[in-house]
Design a protein around this motif. Structure first.
Motif, PDB file in Angstrom:
ATOM      1  N   CYS A 166      -4.258  -0.373  -0.106  1.00  0.00           N
ATOM      2  CA  CYS A 166      -4.920  -1.533   0.463  1.00  0.00           C
ATOM      3  C   CYS A 166      -6.403  -1.211   0.667  1.00  0.00           C
ATOM      4  CB  CYS A 166      -4.285  -1.913   1.804  1.00  0.00           C
ATOM      5  SG  CYS A 166      -4.596  -0.738   3.127  1.00  0.00           S
ATOM      6  N   GLU A 213       1.065  -1.615   3.963  1.00  0.00           N
ATOM      7  CA  GLU A 213       0.468  -2.941   4.154  1.00  0.00           C
ATOM      8  C   GLU A 213       0.567  -3.714   2.849  1.00  0.00           C
ATOM      9  OE1 GLU A 213      -1.950  -5.578   6.632  1.00  0.00           O
ATOM     10  OE2 GLU A 213      -1.352  -3.542   7.129  1.00  0.00           O
ATOM     11  N   CYS A 227       0.826  -1.200   0.000  1.00  0.00           N
ATOM     12  CA  CYS A 227       0.000   0.000   0.000  1.00  0.00           C
ATOM     13  C   CYS A 227       0.868   1.262   0.000  1.00  0.00           C
ATOM     14  CB  CYS A 227      -0.907  -0.006   1.237  1.00  0.00           C
ATOM     15  SG  CYS A 227      -1.864   1.496   1.413  1.00  0.00           S
ATOM     16  N   CYS A 267      -7.183   1.694   3.288  1.00  0.00           N
ATOM     17  CA  CYS A 267      -6.826   3.042   2.865  1.00  0.00           C
ATOM     18  C   CYS A 267      -7.730   3.505   1.726  1.00  0.00           C
ATOM     19  CB  CYS A 267      -5.369   3.092   2.432  1.00  0.00           C
ATOM     20  SG  CYS A 267      -4.235   2.917   3.815  1.00  0.00           S
ATOM     21  N   CYS A 290       0.053   2.999   3.878  1.00  0.00           N
ATOM     22  CA  CYS A 290       0.392   2.374   5.156  1.00  0.00           C
ATOM     23  C   CYS A 290       1.409   1.244   4.992  1.00  0.00           C
ATOM     24  CB  CYS A 290      -0.877   1.861   5.849  1.00  0.00           C
ATOM     25  SG  CYS A 290      -1.592   0.447   5.010  1.00  0.00           S
TER      26      CYS A 290
HETATM   27 ZN   LIG Z   1      -3.060   0.939   3.362  1.00  0.00          ZN
END
Ligand SMILES: [Zn+2]
Length: 89
Positions: A61, A45, A40, A64, A43
């Motif tokens: 992701c 991720e 992501c 988000c 973040c």
């Molecule tokens: Zn994210």
């Protein structure tokens, strides 16, 4: 009849040409956005492979992406209320 054949062939060629044009346009459009991120952008991720396959060029992701979609509406509401309050005062 011979003229009719030639005409048909010309039309077919035109259709084929327009299809090729369309394909080129689609490929050009895909170019910049076609790169999916493995993680992501916000973040960091890891983005599941299934999501990357479903959304070509995905950058965020699920969490988000949902947060981004919701934010602009909430902000607009707050700003409107704020300007109304300042007008009353
Ligand atoms: Zn994210």
């Amino acid at each position: 009849m011979a003229g009719g054949w030639a005409r048909d062939g010309a039309v077919e060629e035109q259709i084929e040409a327009s299809i090729n044009d369309e394909l080129k346009r689609m490929q050009a459009r895909r170019g910049p956005t076609g790169e999916s991120r493995t993680h992501c952008a916000e973040c960091d991720e890891e983005i599941p492979e299934r999501r990357r396959e479903a959304i070509p060029g995905v950058k965020l992701c699920v969490d988000c992406q949902q947060g981004r979609d919701a934010r602009p509406q909430a902000r607009g509401g707050v700003n409107r209320r704020g300007s109304k309050d300042s007008q009353l005062r």
